[in-house]
Design an enzyme around this catalytic site. Sequence first.
Site, PDB file in Angstrom:
ATOM      1  N   ASN A 106      -9.714  -5.141 -17.623  1.00 55.90           N
ATOM      2  CA  ASN A 106     -11.023  -5.339 -17.019  1.00 55.90           C
ATOM      3  C   ASN A 106     -12.252  -4.745 -17.804  1.00 55.90           C
ATOM      4  OD1 ASN A 106     -10.750  -6.536 -14.232  1.00 55.90           O
ATOM      5  ND2 ASN A 106      -9.142  -5.150 -14.427  1.00 55.90           N
ATOM      6  N   ARG A 161      -8.702  18.550  -6.801  1.00 55.09           N
ATOM      7  CA  ARG A 161      -9.561  17.178  -6.990  1.00 55.09           C
ATOM      8  C   ARG A 161     -10.959  17.372  -6.884  1.00 55.09           C
ATOM      9  NH1 ARG A 161      -7.258  12.549  -5.789  1.00 55.09           N
ATOM     10  NH2 ARG A 161      -5.691  13.224  -4.462  1.00 55.09           N
ATOM     11  N   LEU A 207     -10.697   9.633  -5.181  1.00 55.13           N
ATOM     12  CA  LEU A 207     -12.051  10.242  -5.441  1.00 55.13           C
ATOM     13  C   LEU A 207     -12.068  11.327  -4.136  1.00 55.13           C
ATOM     14  CD1 LEU A 207     -13.965   7.529  -6.986  1.00 55.13           C
ATOM     15  CD2 LEU A 207     -13.131   9.533  -8.307  1.00 55.13           C
ATOM     16  N   HIS A 255      -9.721  -4.241  -6.698  1.00 53.47           N
ATOM     17  CA  HIS A 255      -8.462  -4.119  -6.163  1.00 53.47           C
ATOM     18  C   HIS A 255      -7.574  -5.566  -6.267  1.00 53.47           C
ATOM     19  CE1 HIS A 255      -5.791  -1.977  -3.748  1.00 53.47           C
ATOM     20  NE2 HIS A 255      -5.627  -3.194  -2.821  1.00 53.47           N
ATOM     21  N   ASP A 289     -10.150   1.659  -0.400  1.00 57.15           N
ATOM     22  CA  ASP A 289     -10.355   0.376  -0.502  1.00 57.15           C
ATOM     23  C   ASP A 289     -10.920  -0.276   0.840  1.00 57.15           C
ATOM     24  OD1 ASP A 289      -9.042   0.627  -2.997  1.00 57.15           O
ATOM     25  OD2 ASP A 289      -6.895   0.476  -1.795  1.00 57.15           O
ATOM     26  N   GLU A 349      -9.394 -11.404 -11.853  1.00 52.25           N
ATOM     27  CA  GLU A 349     -10.289 -10.038 -11.953  1.00 52.25           C
ATOM     28  C   GLU A 349     -11.373 -10.279 -13.291  1.00 52.25           C
ATOM     29  OE1 GLU A 349      -7.326  -6.819  -9.935  1.00 52.25           O
ATOM     30  OE2 GLU A 349      -7.249  -6.718 -12.269  1.00 52.25           O
TER      31      GLU A 349
HETATM   32  C1  GAR Z   1      -6.017  -4.087 -12.242  1.00 51.58           C
HETATM   33  O1  GAR Z   1      -5.167  -4.933 -11.802  1.00 51.58           O
HETATM   34  C2  GAR Z   1      -6.908  -3.475 -10.921  1.00 51.58           C
HETATM   35  O2  GAR Z   1      -7.159  -4.497  -9.997  1.00 51.58           O
HETATM   36  C3  GAR Z   1      -6.007  -2.375 -10.506  1.00 51.58           C
HETATM   37  O3  GAR Z   1      -5.119  -1.848 -11.736  1.00 51.58           O
HETATM   38  C4  GAR Z   1      -5.315  -2.921 -12.726  1.00 51.58           C
HETATM   39  C5  GAR Z   1      -6.065  -2.187 -14.032  1.00 51.58           C
HETATM   40  O4  GAR Z   1      -5.843  -3.201 -15.029  1.00 51.58           O
HETATM   41  N1  GAR Z   1      -6.643  -1.421  -9.789  1.00 51.58           N
HETATM   42  C6  GAR Z   1      -6.007  -0.789  -8.750  1.00 51.58           C
HETATM   43  O5  GAR Z   1      -4.843  -1.022  -8.272  1.00 51.58           O
HETATM   44  C7  GAR Z   1      -7.129   0.201  -7.885  1.00 51.58           C
HETATM   45  N2  GAR Z   1      -6.491   0.385  -6.707  1.00 51.58           N
HETATM   46  P1  GAR Z   1      -6.581  -3.152 -16.393  1.00 51.58           P
HETATM   47  O6  GAR Z   1      -6.395  -1.465 -16.815  1.00 51.58           O
HETATM   48  O7  GAR Z   1      -6.048  -3.808 -17.289  1.00 51.58           O
HETATM   49  O8  GAR Z   1      -8.139  -3.274 -16.138  1.00 51.58           O
END
Ligand code: GAR
Length: 210
Positions: free
Chosen positions: A14, A61, A89, A105, A141, A170
């Site tokens: 992403n 945290r 967070l 997400h 979320d 995404e």
């Molecule tokens: C993505 O699918 C994103 O939606 C998910 O992690 C992946 C990261 O992929 N995020 C979550 O699950 C957050 N709750 P990437 O490192 O290739 O971008």
Amino acid sequence: MIKIAVLVSGNGSNLQALMDANLSGEIVGVISNKSEAYALERAKKAGIETTVIEHKQYPNREAFDDVMHQQLLDWNVDLVVLAGFMRILSAEFVKNWEGKMVNIHPSLLPHYKGMHTHQRVLHTGDTLHGCTVHYVTAELDAGQALTQGILKVDLYDTVNSLADRVHILEHLIYPQAVEWICNGTIQHLENGQVLYKGQLLEKPIQFCQF
Ligand code: GAR
């Protein structure tokens, strides 16, 4: 020009999509909580500053989030983009960046908050699945959804095929949502309301892959 920081933990596909998009904002830095995250290599290749802040090195945290907060201030960041950042967070951090922090997400929120979304979709037998870009609030979320990418679950889909198919969506919707924030198409008001093209956004803008 809006200054963006991207927070990552893993592969960073992403992040790559955001870097490849012709955003009207500037990605000024990438923070990873994992030193081995491939996302760091991607950022370096693109000439973007990176920093590793390993959560394991902090007692709690809040202490970890404080260091991240300071880095974001040092970079003069206007918008924080979570891209596969796999840490919850603290309430304080979220409050500091409320209305200025978005996440992607891998589910059609409000369905399937949390982890293992593809597995849960297959287990339930849902026919639709996808991903959601949303503002980050203290509740996991649950912040206002801005955009969603929707696909039809195929009879032969597996966890891996769904993960791949959702990733493709995404990479389309995240740069678009971030660009809308950068160019003012999406605005977050102080009262928490979100405007899209000057109108109250009541439900996410949806992109269907069928
Ligand atoms: C993505 O699918 C994103 O939606 C998910 O992690 C992946 C990261 O992929 N995020 C979550 O699950 C957050 N709750 P990437 O490192 O290739 O971008």
